[in-house]
Design a protein around this motif. Sequence first.
Motif, PDB file in Angstrom:
ATOM      1  N   VAL A 100       0.729  -1.249  -0.007  1.00  0.00           N
ATOM      2  CA  VAL A 100       0.015   0.034  -0.115  1.00  0.00           C
ATOM      3  C   VAL A 100       0.777   1.410  -0.026  1.00  0.00           C
ATOM      4  O   VAL A 100       0.688   2.097  -0.910  1.00  0.00           O
ATOM      5  CB  VAL A 100      -0.984   0.119   0.985  1.00  0.00           C
ATOM      6  N   VAL A 101       1.948   1.350   0.923  1.00  0.00           N
ATOM      7  CA  VAL A 101       2.740   2.549   0.934  1.00  0.00           C
ATOM      8  C   VAL A 101       3.822   2.540  -0.053  1.00  0.00           C
ATOM      9  O   VAL A 101       3.973   3.741  -0.355  1.00  0.00           O
ATOM     10  CB  VAL A 101       3.465   2.448   2.386  1.00  0.00           C
ATOM     11  N   ARG A 102       4.409   1.542  -0.448  1.00  0.00           N
ATOM     12  CA  ARG A 102       4.978   1.765  -1.649  1.00  0.00           C
ATOM     13  C   ARG A 102       6.497   2.521  -1.467  1.00  0.00           C
ATOM     14  O   ARG A 102       6.839   3.081  -2.392  1.00  0.00           O
ATOM     15  CB  ARG A 102       4.339   1.944  -3.299  1.00  0.00           C
ATOM     16  N   ARG A 103       6.886   2.632  -0.185  1.00  0.00           N
ATOM     17  CA  ARG A 103       8.071   3.293  -0.257  1.00  0.00           C
ATOM     18  C   ARG A 103       9.515   2.483  -0.748  1.00  0.00           C
ATOM     19  O   ARG A 103       9.476   1.188  -0.409  1.00  0.00           O
ATOM     20  CB  ARG A 103       8.277   3.792   1.201  1.00  0.00           C
ATOM     21  N   ARG A 104      10.243   3.212  -1.337  1.00  0.00           N
ATOM     22  CA  ARG A 104      11.206   2.685  -2.201  1.00  0.00           C
ATOM     23  C   ARG A 104      12.633   2.518  -0.848  1.00  0.00           C
ATOM     24  O   ARG A 104      12.600   3.277  -0.141  1.00  0.00           O
ATOM     25  CB  ARG A 104      11.902   3.647  -3.003  1.00  0.00           C
ATOM     26  N   ARG A 105      13.337   1.431  -1.074  1.00  0.00           N
ATOM     27  CA  ARG A 105      14.664   1.504  -0.163  1.00  0.00           C
ATOM     28  C   ARG A 105      15.428   2.398  -0.580  1.00  0.00           C
ATOM     29  O   ARG A 105      15.480   3.095  -1.422  1.00  0.00           O
ATOM     30  CB  ARG A 105      15.164  -0.008  -0.549  1.00  0.00           C
ATOM     31  N   PRO A 106      16.506   2.662   0.497  1.00  0.00           N
ATOM     32  CA  PRO A 106      17.152   3.746   0.623  1.00  0.00           C
ATOM     33  C   PRO A 106      18.310   3.601  -0.870  1.00  0.00           C
ATOM     34  O   PRO A 106      18.509   2.493  -1.221  1.00  0.00           O
ATOM     35  CB  PRO A 106      18.111   3.471   1.846  1.00  0.00           C
ATOM     36  N   ALA A 107      18.323   4.688  -1.548  1.00  0.00           N
ATOM     37  CA  ALA A 107      19.333   4.689  -2.601  1.00  0.00           C
ATOM     38  C   ALA A 107      20.178   5.864  -2.484  1.00  0.00           C
ATOM     39  O   ALA A 107      20.358   6.528  -3.832  1.00  0.00           O
ATOM     40  CB  ALA A 107      18.103   4.875  -3.846  1.00  0.00           C
ATOM     41  N   ASP A 108      20.530   6.011  -1.593  1.00  0.00           N
ATOM     42  CA  ASP A 108      21.693   7.215  -1.306  1.00  0.00           C
ATOM     43  C   ASP A 108      23.153   6.745  -1.727  1.00  0.00           C
ATOM     44  O   ASP A 108      23.337   5.583  -1.428  1.00  0.00           O
ATOM     45  CB  ASP A 108      21.462   7.638   0.144  1.00  0.00           C
ATOM     46  N   PRO A 109      23.681   7.556  -2.429  1.00  0.00           N
ATOM     47  CA  PRO A 109      24.956   7.239  -2.991  1.00  0.00           C
ATOM     48  C   PRO A 109      26.084   6.777  -1.857  1.00  0.00           C
ATOM     49  O   PRO A 109      27.028   5.930  -2.081  1.00  0.00           O
ATOM     50  CB  PRO A 109      25.617   8.185  -3.982  1.00  0.00           C
ATOM     51  N   GLN A 110      25.725   7.369  -0.710  1.00  0.00           N
ATOM     52  CA  GLN A 110      26.766   7.169   0.603  1.00  0.00           C
ATOM     53  C   GLN A 110      26.194   6.179   1.307  1.00  0.00           C
ATOM     54  O   GLN A 110      26.983   5.975   2.477  1.00  0.00           O
ATOM     55  CB  GLN A 110      26.696   8.532   1.379  1.00  0.00           C
ATOM     56  N   VAL A 111      25.076   5.548   1.066  1.00  0.00           N
ATOM     57  CA  VAL A 111      24.734   4.111   1.661  1.00  0.00           C
ATOM     58  C   VAL A 111      24.783   3.090   1.046  1.00  0.00           C
ATOM     59  O   VAL A 111      24.451   2.867  -0.208  1.00  0.00           O
ATOM     60  CB  VAL A 111      23.103   4.330   2.202  1.00  0.00           C
ATOM     61  N   GLU A 112      25.689   2.039   1.402  1.00  0.00           N
ATOM     62  CA  GLU A 112      26.065   1.044   0.860  1.00  0.00           C
ATOM     63  C   GLU A 112      25.034  -0.190   1.250  1.00  0.00           C
ATOM     64  O   GLU A 112      24.755  -0.432   2.206  1.00  0.00           O
ATOM     65  CB  GLU A 112      27.539   0.394   1.306  1.00  0.00           C
ATOM     66  N   VAL A 113      24.239  -0.868   0.020  1.00  0.00           N
ATOM     67  CA  VAL A 113      23.445  -1.990   0.438  1.00  0.00           C
ATOM     68  C   VAL A 113      24.204  -3.443   0.501  1.00  0.00           C
ATOM     69  O   VAL A 113      24.951  -3.600  -0.633  1.00  0.00           O
ATOM     70  CB  VAL A 113      22.395  -1.993  -0.697  1.00  0.00           C
ATOM     71  N   LEU A 114      24.175  -3.788   1.683  1.00  0.00           N
ATOM     72  CA  LEU A 114      25.164  -4.948   1.785  1.00  0.00           C
ATOM     73  C   LEU A 114      24.350  -6.358   1.791  1.00  0.00           C
ATOM     74  O   LEU A 114      25.046  -7.328   2.404  1.00  0.00           O
ATOM     75  CB  LEU A 114      25.770  -4.622   3.281  1.00  0.00           C
ATOM     76  N   VAL A 115      23.230  -6.457   1.475  1.00  0.00           N
ATOM     77  CA  VAL A 115      22.487  -7.754   1.440  1.00  0.00           C
ATOM     78  C   VAL A 115      21.495  -7.616   0.390  1.00  0.00           C
ATOM     79  O   VAL A 115      20.824  -6.543  -0.014  1.00  0.00           O
ATOM     80  CB  VAL A 115      21.822  -8.268   2.591  1.00  0.00           C
ATOM     81  N   GLY A 116      21.133  -8.706  -0.278  1.00  0.00           N
ATOM     82  CA  GLY A 116      19.971  -8.540  -1.243  1.00  0.00           C
ATOM     83  C   GLY A 116      18.612  -8.686  -0.576  1.00  0.00           C
ATOM     84  O   GLY A 116      18.644  -9.107   0.491  1.00  0.00           O
ATOM     85  N   THR A 117      17.643  -8.274  -1.240  1.00  0.00           N
ATOM     86  CA  THR A 117      16.240  -8.292  -0.777  1.00  0.00           C
ATOM     87  C   THR A 117      15.170  -8.797  -1.768  1.00  0.00           C
ATOM     88  O   THR A 117      15.700  -8.664  -2.779  1.00  0.00           O
ATOM     89  CB  THR A 117      15.916  -6.787  -0.340  1.00  0.00           C
ATOM     90  N   PRO A 118      14.088  -9.239  -1.156  1.00  0.00           N
ATOM     91  CA  PRO A 118      13.200  -9.819  -2.038  1.00  0.00           C
ATOM     92  C   PRO A 118      12.264  -9.198  -2.644  1.00  0.00           C
ATOM     93  O   PRO A 118      11.810  -9.224  -4.001  1.00  0.00           O
ATOM     94  CB  PRO A 118      12.277 -10.695  -1.052  1.00  0.00           C
ATOM     95  N   SER A 119      12.267  -7.567  -2.472  1.00  0.00           N
ATOM     96  CA  SER A 119      11.480  -6.653  -3.062  1.00  0.00           C
ATOM     97  C   SER A 119      12.219  -5.233  -2.729  1.00  0.00           C
ATOM     98  O   SER A 119      13.305  -5.000  -2.180  1.00  0.00           O
ATOM     99  CB  SER A 119      10.291  -6.426  -2.470  1.00  0.00           C
ATOM    100  N   LYS A 120      11.921  -4.194  -3.671  1.00  0.00           N
ATOM    101  CA  LYS A 120      12.260  -2.870  -3.441  1.00  0.00           C
ATOM    102  C   LYS A 120      11.573  -2.248  -2.627  1.00  0.00           C
ATOM    103  O   LYS A 120      11.901  -0.924  -2.473  1.00  0.00           O
ATOM    104  CB  LYS A 120      12.298  -2.226  -4.934  1.00  0.00           C
ATOM    105  N   LEU A 121      10.554  -2.579  -1.774  1.00  0.00           N
ATOM    106  CA  LEU A 121       9.900  -2.018  -1.001  1.00  0.00           C
ATOM    107  C   LEU A 121      10.237  -2.051   0.339  1.00  0.00           C
ATOM    108  O   LEU A 121      10.953  -2.944   1.004  1.00  0.00           O
ATOM    109  CB  LEU A 121       8.492  -2.554  -0.949  1.00  0.00           C
ATOM    110  N   SER A 122      10.240  -0.884   1.096  1.00  0.00           N
ATOM    111  CA  SER A 122      11.076  -0.736   2.515  1.00  0.00           C
ATOM    112  C   SER A 122      10.344  -0.334   3.760  1.00  0.00           C
ATOM    113  O   SER A 122      10.676  -1.104   4.634  1.00  0.00           O
ATOM    114  CB  SER A 122      11.926   0.753   2.086  1.00  0.00           C
TER     115      SER A 122
END
Length: 194
Positions: A100-122
């Motif tokens: 319902v909310v559909r907020r995207r996961r963090p996409a800041d260039p200074q934040v490193e994503v260190l694990v995979g996720t099953p969706s792009k929703l946060s």
Amino acid sequence: MAADLTTAAPAEPQDSAQTDEAKSTVTPETVALRKVQGALAKPQVVKAARAMSLFGEHAGGWLAIGAVGALVDRKRRGEWITAAAGVALAHGASIGVKRVVRRRRPADPQVEVLVGTPSKLSFPSSHATSTTAAAVLYGGLTGKKLTPVLVPPMMVSRLVLGVHYPSDVVAGSALGGVVAWGVRRFIRRRRNRG
């Protein structure tokens, strides 16, 4: 002299618009996420956070613990099954809110994503939701205060891994707590009847 005037061209409007857009996406939550990663994202912490992520994926680890509880504690098997169902319900509720909310996961260039996720929703964090539900429900069955031991580390781990904003984990934990509260009331009522 005319040649000198034409070489000093003003910056293109697109560049300043892109800079303004980048500035506007840096929220206090983004800054907090950067600080958490900067302070805690050390190799051993990341390794532990990834293990917690795997354990909590789709509430799998928590559901397995509920199944073991039902097998071992035969006297309260029904309560363990109900508690595990409550964890599954909490996880399902978090997925419903995400859609319902559909907020995207963090996409800041200074934040490193260190694990995979099953969706792009946060929003909210399903890991925080199911962990809180499990801590409250299983803690009620074991007589141990599991919430302060289990919930904060899971919440922080999601920030360390760069996959959630602080409000995602807080909202997830609150949702898990509400679902667990309802399921505990249901368990108590059944226990008092029978």
